[in-house]
Every structure is written in C-alpha cells, then in structure tokens.
Scaffold this active site. Structure first.
Site, PDB file in Angstrom:
ATOM      1  N   CYS A 125       0.860  -1.187   0.000  1.00  0.00           N
ATOM      2  CA  CYS A 125       0.000   0.000   0.000  1.00  0.00           C
ATOM      3  C   CYS A 125       0.893   1.233   0.000  1.00  0.00           C
ATOM      4  O   CYS A 125       1.683   1.448   0.922  1.00  0.00           O
ATOM      5  CB  CYS A 125      -0.913   0.035   1.227  1.00  0.00           C
ATOM      6  SG  CYS A 125      -1.824   1.602   1.316  1.00  0.00           S
ATOM      7  N   HIS A 145      -6.477   3.627   3.754  1.00  0.00           N
ATOM      8  CA  HIS A 145      -6.355   4.462   2.563  1.00  0.00           C
ATOM      9  C   HIS A 145      -7.395   4.149   1.495  1.00  0.00           C
ATOM     10  O   HIS A 145      -7.395   4.769   0.440  1.00  0.00           O
ATOM     11  CB  HIS A 145      -4.935   4.369   2.004  1.00  0.00           C
ATOM     12  CG  HIS A 145      -3.925   4.906   2.973  1.00  0.00           C
ATOM     13  ND1 HIS A 145      -3.249   4.102   3.868  1.00  0.00           N
ATOM     14  CD2 HIS A 145      -3.549   6.173   3.253  1.00  0.00           C
ATOM     15  CE1 HIS A 145      -2.475   4.860   4.630  1.00  0.00           C
ATOM     16  NE2 HIS A 145      -2.647   6.110   4.295  1.00  0.00           N
ATOM     17  N   LYS A 296     -12.731   9.393  13.531  1.00  0.00           N
ATOM     18  CA  LYS A 296     -11.347   9.346  13.084  1.00  0.00           C
ATOM     19  C   LYS A 296     -11.067  10.591  12.241  1.00  0.00           C
ATOM     20  O   LYS A 296     -11.884  10.987  11.420  1.00  0.00           O
ATOM     21  CB  LYS A 296     -11.145   8.081  12.240  1.00  0.00           C
ATOM     22  CG  LYS A 296      -9.705   7.858  11.929  1.00  0.00           C
ATOM     23  CD  LYS A 296      -9.439   6.574  11.185  1.00  0.00           C
ATOM     24  CE  LYS A 296      -7.972   6.677  10.750  1.00  0.00           C
ATOM     25  NZ  LYS A 296      -7.446   5.562  10.072  1.00  0.00           N
ATOM     26  N   LYS A 299      -9.099  13.246   5.873  1.00  0.00           N
ATOM     27  CA  LYS A 299      -9.424  14.222   4.839  1.00  0.00           C
ATOM     28  C   LYS A 299     -10.812  13.965   4.252  1.00  0.00           C
ATOM     29  O   LYS A 299     -11.562  14.892   4.007  1.00  0.00           O
ATOM     30  CB  LYS A 299      -8.382  14.146   3.715  1.00  0.00           C
ATOM     31  CG  LYS A 299      -7.208  15.065   3.949  1.00  0.00           C
ATOM     32  CD  LYS A 299      -6.352  15.145   2.695  1.00  0.00           C
ATOM     33  CE  LYS A 299      -4.976  15.664   3.061  1.00  0.00           C
ATOM     34  NZ  LYS A 299      -3.920  15.227   2.175  1.00  0.00           N
TER      35      LYS A 299
END
Ligand code: ME8
Length: 471
Positions: A125, A145, A296, A299
């Site tokens: 990753c 991600h 959490k 973005k």
C-alpha cells in the site's frame, strides 16, 4: 544532564494537522521543562521526504518531488514557528548530510552481512508505505487508505531482523529499552512472541520507485523509507562524520510517537542500531491516536483540524495548553472542540488571566513596590507528574495553586485594606504565587507566561492587559 528528545519526522505529503502538532507540542513542553531544570537539551523534529507516496503526491501537483518537498517542509516549519516550538534542529531526509549518512549506513549494514537479496512478492500500500497481509485488508482494500494494494514482485534487499529478536525481547522486558506506557510494552513483547516480526525489505527497485536514496552496492535499488527515516535520529546529531557531536548526544533519551509507528521504532530501530554496533535509545513513549468529536480524523470526512485554526481561535499559547490539558498523555482519546472553549474560559480567562489582572491592578492602583523572592522550589513538586508524563496533572496542580490564590485574595480582601504594610504583605504574597505559577506555566505557554513574569519583575508593576479574552 543531557536530554535528547525527538518527534517522528512527519511525511511531507500531508499538511500539518493537530495530530502532528500534538506530538510536537508535547516534545516542546518536555524540552522546555528540561532546560528549565538545568539540563542540556537537544530537541529534534523534521520531515520524512522520500518514497513512492511523496513522489505520487508531487506528480499529482505537477511538481518535481524536491520542489514539492521544499514547499511542504516549509509549511511544517512555519506552523512550528507559530506554535513556538523550540526545536534545536529541523531535519529533512533530503538534506545532503542525511543522504550521505544513509549511504554509509547501508554500506555498513551490507559489509557486516546484515542485508540479503531476496525475491519478494507482496501487497504494497503506497499510502502506508508498507506491505500488508491479507488479514489487514477489508474488502480487498487497505482500510486506512481505501485503496487496493499493488501486487509487487521484485528483488529487494532485506534486513535480517529475526536474529535480533531474542535480544530485543530481553532488553524490552528488562526496561533497558523502556517502552511506555506499560500497555505498549506488552504490545511489543506480544508482537515478538507471536512471531509476526520477520526480516524486512529495505529497498525497492529503482524502476518502481525512483524517489529515494540509491544503494551504494546496488545502483538499481533505492532505500525503502524506514532505514532512511529512522536514521534521522542519528544523522541529525552528526553520525557518522561528527563523532564528537554524536557521542555528546546519543543515545536518545526519549523518542515520542503515536502507536501507528510503534513496531518500526521499538523493534526495527533497535535492531538496526545493534547491527551498526551503536547504543540503544533509553525510552520511547507511545501515545494514543485521537479522534475528533468521536470520529477518526481524515481528509475524506473533512474533520481535519489545522493547528492554525486553533491558534486563530485561542492564540498559540492557549492552543498548546488546551491540547495538553484535555486528556492524559498516552491514552487514546477524543478531542472535543466544545471542551476546548469551556476549558479556555475556566482555566485561562477566569483562572490565570483573571488572577493576573486582579493582582497587578491592585498593585498599580496603590503604587506599591513589590519585592519578589523568586522561589523556584515549587517546580520540584511537579517532577513526579512530569516524570510520569502526566501533563494534564501538571496543569491540574497549577490550577489548584491558582484557586488557592483566589481564595487567599477573597479572604484577605486587599481592596478594603487601608494599612499599607498589611497591603504590601498580601499583594507580595499574591505576586509571588503568580510568579511561581507563571514559571510552572512557561513550558506550556512560553509567550504569555514570560510576559507575566516580566510584568511582575518590573520595578513598578502596572496592570497587565487582558491575556485571555473570554469566549
Ligand atoms: O509515520 N493522533 O509520519 P506521519 C495523535 N514519516 N497523533 C497523531 C495523529 C492522531 N490522530 N495523527 C498523526 C510517519 N499523529 C513517518 C514517521 S519517524 C522515523 C517516521 C502524529 O506524518 C503521531 O506522532 O504519518 C504519529 O506517530 C505521527 O504523527 C505520524 O506522522
């Protein structure tokens, strides 16, 4: 005594957020506290600039990786300046001196037989900059991600970690490498016992990842991020070229970080140091990851808090204070923005700020000459809280002292006292208490506490301007 303290070096592809700020402020409070008690301090922070993730972020912005790193490293430096971080050095892994040192480190590891070339196939990753196991995935994706890992099959250089594990286990168990809090020590011992720690890949094929340090013994390979990154803690203080400076500061007294990078620091790093025949860090403190209002920070959720927004709302000193007072250092916790405001009003506007205004006002009004006895002994009573990294309790103790002072003023009613010598006694006591409290607050609020100390130490005390306007 010397005290060498470090933060992680942050990935330069992200903008600084309060997660980074939190660790860096904790480091700064400890650095300032140790300077205050007379230690020689070296405080290191910086940025981690190589690897696929960074090259990818640069490419998205149509920038050359180095330009992209320069731009983002500057953002970290700017934020640390705004937050009054007193680091002694800001290391960047693209610093020429660091890159040269990493080349030497790789050569040494190779010469000593700790590196071995192996065929590697794994799921990588780019977001994590690491290989994942099947059990790490959710619906075939990296849960952090939200992307499908790349299947990578290539020849890599591996660091032979496994031979070091029994020794590391012993050192961790005996606190020769002290891992705090104790729950994290157990976690590390568990990782070793479960047998999940394996020899690990330390390089990538240059055709796959070009943004990295070329290996001196294999020009087709570049360093994979962790040896490059972890080495910053020794290259910053001169390893291997400035032996005198290096020996003055190494080993580190304290590495700070959150749990996301625990295994790299507590297992990989001691092994690399042993392979280099270097002393091991004394203590590592692993704090929790915090969430924002229960979620959490990410973005995609749009709830990332920038340090600048806290500074805009509360000022830099109060932002530092509020981040450290909200929960015990080390615990996994939630940042509640409403609690910030409550705490700001209670502790700073009505507490410290009000006490300073009240006392300085009375002294100015009565044109009194106050002599301070500048008693630093009270600081000793905070040692226990500092030594157990309970910054919240240091601040609670300071608040109790302020409440005592408030009670004293209410009881002695100085605004009604007409006898000058009695008034001098009361207000000298009050000014001395405030001076002590301000000394204790200096590591947390370096600007405002110093401003109060200067006000109190002036030949003629004048009323202090409002320090923390009520919100
Ligand atoms: O891991 N809560 O860099 P990074 C608390 N470059 N702390 C947080 C946080 C949160 N929600 N988010 C981040 C890297 N942090 C590597 C490190 S070191 C040789 C290389 C803080 O930019 C915390 O200190 O991902 C965490 O360990 C660090 O930022 C990770 O920063």
């Amino acid at each position: 005594m010397k005290f060498y303290i470090t933060t992680p070096i942050y990935y330069v592809n992200d903008e600084p957020h309060i997660g980074h700020a939190y660790t860096t402020i904790v480091g700064d409070v400890l650095a300032r506290y140790h300077r205050q008690i007379g230690d020689q301090v070296f405080y290191l922070t910086g940025t981690d600039e190589h690897g696929a993730k960074i090259a990818e972020s640069a490419a998205k912005k149509n920038m050359a990786p180095q330009d992209f790193c320069d731009q983002n490293a500057a953002k970290f430096q700017e934020v640390w300046q705004i937050l009054n971080i007193s680091h002694d050095q800001f290391i960047r892994t693209t610093d020429q001196r660091h890159e040269d040192a990493v080349v030497t480190i790789f050569q040494t590891l190779y010469d000593r037989g700790f590196l071995e070339e192996r065929e590697y196939e794994g799921m990588y990753c780019v977001g994590c900059e690491k290989f994942l196991n099947t059990r790490d995935l959710i619906n075939g994706q990296c849960p952090d991600h939200k992307r499908t890992p790349e299947i990578i099959k290539e020849k890599n250089w591996f660091f032979k970690l496994e031979q070091f594990l029994p020794k590391i286990e012993e050192l961790v168990r005996q606190d020769k490498i002290e891992i705090l809090p104790p729950s994290r020590q157990n976690e590390v011992l568990g990782l070793i016992r479960e047998g999940v720690m394996k020899d690990f890949s330390v390089s990538r094929q240059k055709s796959q990842v070009s943004w990295g340090i070329e290996l001196p013994f294999d020009r087709d390979q570049v360093s994979y991020v962790w040896i490059d990154a972890l080495s910053n803690y020794i290259t910053a203080i001169g390893y291997p070229v400035r032996q005198d400076k290096f020996e003055e500061w190494w080993p580190a007294d304290l590495h700070l970080m959150a749990q996301d990078i625990l295994k790299f620091h507590t297992i990989y790093w001691p092994a690399i140091l042993m392979a280099l025949d270097l002393p091991l860090p004394k203590t590592m403190f692993i704090h929790g990851f915090f969430t924002i209002n229960g979620e959490k920070m990410s973005k995609s959720l749009g709830n990332v808090i920038k340090p600048q927004s806290l500074v805009d709302q509360f000022g830099a000193d109060a932002a530092r204070y509020l981040l450290l007072s909200q929960f015990p250092f080390g615990q996994e916790s939630d940042i509640r923005e409403d609690v910030f405001v409550e705490r700001y009003n209670a502790d700073l506007a009505n507490g410290y700020g009000n006490a300073v205004a009240r006392v300085t006002n009375l002294i100015e009004k009565n044109k009194l000459q106050i002599k301070l006895n500048k008693d630093m002994v009270w600081l000793n009573s905070l040692a226990e809280e500092y030594n157990s990294y309970r910054f919240d309790l240091v601040l609670n103790k300071i608040q109790s002292k302020l409440q005592e002072l408030d009670g004293y003023i209410t009881k002695t009613v100085p605004w009604k006292v007409t006898n000058t010598s009695e008034l001098i006694t009361i207000l000298s006591n009050a000014a001395n208490e405030l001076w002590m409290v301000s000394q204790a607050l200096l590591p947390f609020m370096p600007n405002i506490a110093l401003q109060v100390i200067d006000t109190l130490e002036a030949d003629q005390i004048v009323k202090a301007p409002p320090l923390f306007p009520r919100l």
